[in-house]
Write a protein that holds these residues in place. Sequence first.
Motif, PDB file in Angstrom:
ATOM      1  N   MET A 231       0.857  -1.188   0.000  1.00  0.00           N
ATOM      2  CA  MET A 231       0.000   0.000   0.000  1.00  0.00           C
ATOM      3  C   MET A 231       0.890   1.235   0.000  1.00  0.00           C
ATOM      4  N   GLY A 232       0.477   2.259  -0.741  1.00  0.00           N
ATOM      5  CA  GLY A 232       1.210   3.518  -0.726  1.00  0.00           C
ATOM      6  C   GLY A 232       1.546   4.013  -2.113  1.00  0.00           C
ATOM      7  N   ASN A 233       2.146   5.188  -2.162  1.00  0.00           N
ATOM      8  CA  ASN A 233       2.532   5.809  -3.423  1.00  0.00           C
ATOM      9  C   ASN A 233       4.053   5.768  -3.589  1.00  0.00           C
ATOM     10  N   ASP A 234       4.737   6.868  -3.326  1.00  0.00           N
ATOM     11  CA  ASP A 234       6.186   6.903  -3.510  1.00  0.00           C
ATOM     12  C   ASP A 234       6.938   6.141  -2.425  1.00  0.00           C
ATOM     13  N   ARG A 235       6.349   5.991  -1.256  1.00  0.00           N
ATOM     14  CA  ARG A 235       6.990   5.276  -0.152  1.00  0.00           C
ATOM     15  C   ARG A 235       6.059   4.160   0.333  1.00  0.00           C
ATOM     16  N   PRO A 236       5.910   3.123  -0.471  1.00  0.00           N
ATOM     17  CA  PRO A 236       4.957   2.062  -0.137  1.00  0.00           C
ATOM     18  C   PRO A 236       5.417   1.222   1.051  1.00  0.00           C
ATOM     19  N   ILE A 237       4.475   0.549   1.664  1.00  0.00           N
ATOM     20  CA  ILE A 237       4.759  -0.356   2.773  1.00  0.00           C
ATOM     21  C   ILE A 237       4.168  -1.722   2.449  1.00  0.00           C
ATOM     22  N   ALA A 238       4.760  -2.762   3.039  1.00  0.00           N
ATOM     23  CA  ALA A 238       4.322  -4.133   2.774  1.00  0.00           C
ATOM     24  C   ALA A 238       3.825  -4.779   4.058  1.00  0.00           C
ATOM     25  N   SER A 239       2.791  -5.586   3.933  1.00  0.00           N
ATOM     26  CA  SER A 239       2.218  -6.295   5.071  1.00  0.00           C
ATOM     27  C   SER A 239       3.059  -7.527   5.408  1.00  0.00           C
ATOM     28  N   MET A 240       2.666  -8.226   6.445  1.00  0.00           N
ATOM     29  CA  MET A 240       3.205  -9.550   6.700  1.00  0.00           C
ATOM     30  C   MET A 240       2.687 -10.504   5.623  1.00  0.00           C
ATOM     31  N   PRO A 241       3.507 -11.452   5.169  1.00  0.00           N
ATOM     32  CA  PRO A 241       3.042 -12.383   4.131  1.00  0.00           C
ATOM     33  C   PRO A 241       1.982 -13.339   4.673  1.00  0.00           C
ATOM     34  N   LEU A 270       7.230 -19.123   7.900  1.00  0.00           N
ATOM     35  CA  LEU A 270       8.325 -19.100   6.940  1.00  0.00           C
ATOM     36  C   LEU A 270       9.669 -19.228   7.646  1.00  0.00           C
ATOM     37  N   PRO A 271      10.680 -19.777   6.963  1.00  0.00           N
ATOM     38  CA  PRO A 271      12.010 -19.860   7.547  1.00  0.00           C
ATOM     39  C   PRO A 271      12.575 -18.480   7.864  1.00  0.00           C
ATOM     40  N   GLU A 272      13.519 -18.434   8.751  1.00  0.00           N
ATOM     41  CA  GLU A 272      14.117 -17.164   9.167  1.00  0.00           C
ATOM     42  C   GLU A 272      14.701 -16.428   7.962  1.00  0.00           C
ATOM     43  N   GLY A 273      14.402 -15.165   7.863  1.00  0.00           N
ATOM     44  CA  GLY A 273      14.927 -14.333   6.795  1.00  0.00           C
ATOM     45  C   GLY A 273      14.063 -14.281   5.554  1.00  0.00           C
ATOM     46  N   VAL A 274      13.194 -15.281   5.363  1.00  0.00           N
ATOM     47  CA  VAL A 274      12.387 -15.321   4.142  1.00  0.00           C
ATOM     48  C   VAL A 274      11.316 -14.231   4.146  1.00  0.00           C
ATOM     49  N   THR A 275      10.720 -13.979   5.319  1.00  0.00           N
ATOM     50  CA  THR A 275       9.686 -12.931   5.405  1.00  0.00           C
ATOM     51  C   THR A 275      10.225 -11.586   4.950  1.00  0.00           C
ATOM     52  N   ALA A 276      11.402 -11.211   5.440  1.00  0.00           N
ATOM     53  CA  ALA A 276      11.998  -9.929   5.052  1.00  0.00           C
ATOM     54  C   ALA A 276      12.314  -9.910   3.564  1.00  0.00           C
ATOM     55  N   ARG A 277      12.763 -11.054   3.022  1.00  0.00           N
ATOM     56  CA  ARG A 277      13.081 -11.124   1.596  1.00  0.00           C
ATOM     57  C   ARG A 277      11.824 -10.958   0.751  1.00  0.00           C
ATOM     58  N   ILE A 278      10.739 -11.573   1.183  1.00  0.00           N
ATOM     59  CA  ILE A 278       9.476 -11.459   0.444  1.00  0.00           C
ATOM     60  C   ILE A 278       8.972 -10.021   0.461  1.00  0.00           C
ATOM     61  N   ARG A 279       8.971  -9.401   1.637  1.00  0.00           N
ATOM     62  CA  ARG A 279       8.475  -8.025   1.730  1.00  0.00           C
ATOM     63  C   ARG A 279       9.335  -7.072   0.905  1.00  0.00           C
ATOM     64  N   GLY A 280      10.651  -7.250   0.964  1.00  0.00           N
ATOM     65  CA  GLY A 280      11.548  -6.380   0.210  1.00  0.00           C
ATOM     66  C   GLY A 280      11.384  -6.548  -1.290  1.00  0.00           C
ATOM     67  N   THR A 281      11.258  -7.790  -1.748  1.00  0.00           N
ATOM     68  CA  THR A 281      11.073  -8.039  -3.176  1.00  0.00           C
ATOM     69  C   THR A 281       9.733  -7.505  -3.656  1.00  0.00           C
ATOM     70  N   ALA A 282       8.705  -7.617  -2.816  1.00  0.00           N
ATOM     71  CA  ALA A 282       7.389  -7.084  -3.182  1.00  0.00           C
ATOM     72  C   ALA A 282       7.458  -5.579  -3.418  1.00  0.00           C
ATOM     73  N   LEU A 283       8.183  -4.861  -2.576  1.00  0.00           N
ATOM     74  CA  LEU A 283       8.309  -3.411  -2.743  1.00  0.00           C
ATOM     75  C   LEU A 283       9.102  -3.073  -4.003  1.00  0.00           C
ATOM     76  N   ARG A 284      10.152  -3.854  -4.293  1.00  0.00           N
ATOM     77  CA  ARG A 284      10.932  -3.631  -5.527  1.00  0.00           C
ATOM     78  C   ARG A 284      10.050  -3.828  -6.753  1.00  0.00           C
ATOM     79  N   ALA A 285       9.242  -4.870  -6.747  1.00  0.00           N
ATOM     80  CA  ALA A 285       8.364  -5.139  -7.882  1.00  0.00           C
ATOM     81  C   ALA A 285       7.298  -4.063  -8.018  1.00  0.00           C
ATOM     82  N   TYR A 286       6.763  -3.617  -6.918  1.00  0.00           N
ATOM     83  CA  TYR A 286       5.738  -2.561  -6.896  1.00  0.00           C
ATOM     84  C   TYR A 286       6.271  -1.303  -7.580  1.00  0.00           C
ATOM     85  N   ARG A 287       7.506  -0.945  -7.240  1.00  0.00           N
ATOM     86  CA  ARG A 287       8.106   0.241  -7.851  1.00  0.00           C
ATOM     87  C   ARG A 287       8.453  -0.001  -9.316  1.00  0.00           C
TER      88      ARG A 287
END
Length: 361
Positions: A231-241, A270-287
């Motif tokens: 959700m968001g415009n220039d500075r989007p945020i991602a939920s928990m997966p 999810l395994p450790e670290g995967v949640t952060a990777r998913i959220r970060g990749t989602a924001l990259r794709a969104y942009r």
Amino acid sequence: MKINLFVLYGGKSVEHEVSLKTALTVLGSVDQSKFDVYPVYITREGQWRCAGLQEQPPAGMENLVPKREDAAPGQASESIGNVLLRYFSVEGKKAALPLLHGSNGEDGTVQGLLELLDIPYVGNGVLGAALTLDKDVSKRLLEQAGIRQTRYISFGLGEWLEQGPALMERVQRELGLPCYVKPATLGSSIGISRCENVRQLSEGIEEAFRYDRRLVVEREIPGREIQVAVMGNDRPIASMPGEFIHRHRFFDFESKYMDKELVMSIPAELPEGVTARIRGTALRAYRALCCSGLARVDFFLDAEGELYLNEINALPGFTGTSMYPVMWERTDGTTYSELIEKLIDYAFMRHAEKETIRYTR
């Protein structure tokens, strides 16, 4: 003073019924102490109908379609003009909330009209909407952005008619079986086939071309399907997966909307670290796809822990039990009504930012 909110739903799309389900929930959840709501129903033929200001939320799906005498007659262009002149011209602050899934609504067409009318609207702009609905073009841009996806092939109807046998061989050689065949510009798993053999592949391609003139064929990634809300415009945020726990090999239209045994797991285990990777990749794709307002980003996670982006949905399911609003509720406590208001706020913010652009030298 209340905001005049025009809620657009229905539409000339095979996802017409999905849009009605979304509209029923939204129209029953908008805070009418803050908004004067104008439901605008768009028929399967593209005609617009509006019965005026909503006095009470609709009691059921049958209440979403205005009576014929309330409708603007004539062609689509005439009906659109009548609704715009009669209702969109009301005094006061205005915003539009398009709840149109699929073609002729989620693809940038209605967004372009609202841009011309200079009305703030919820969700993605013209470019973001068009890109996210087009699986072929979006995959090319995501590839350029360095985001991992499953291997795929895309081709048009003309190529298929001229080179059908060669394309069948290419799919088997480069992707293998099973694979998935998808229309390039549809959602809700409509027109999608899981193909385990050559006969199913040929039938799946023919089925996809019933809904679009281009299609995408993807290699199957065995594993989990993980979703995240953005959700968001220039500075989007991602939920928990989150993910649906289900027994289906292929999560098709009937599985998504008819299965009463679906279970949401939010946050997904999810395994450790995967949640952060998913959220970060989602924001990259969104942009990368020029998104704004909202989107749901879907991933595959295989047994080795490799993450593959499946697709971005610019207008995800939005009923009270849909994954998108529930992910936000379980991430930060945002209620359904609050989520609608946040998205409307983003619409006004984007419109205000565009107002600073100069159109003269």
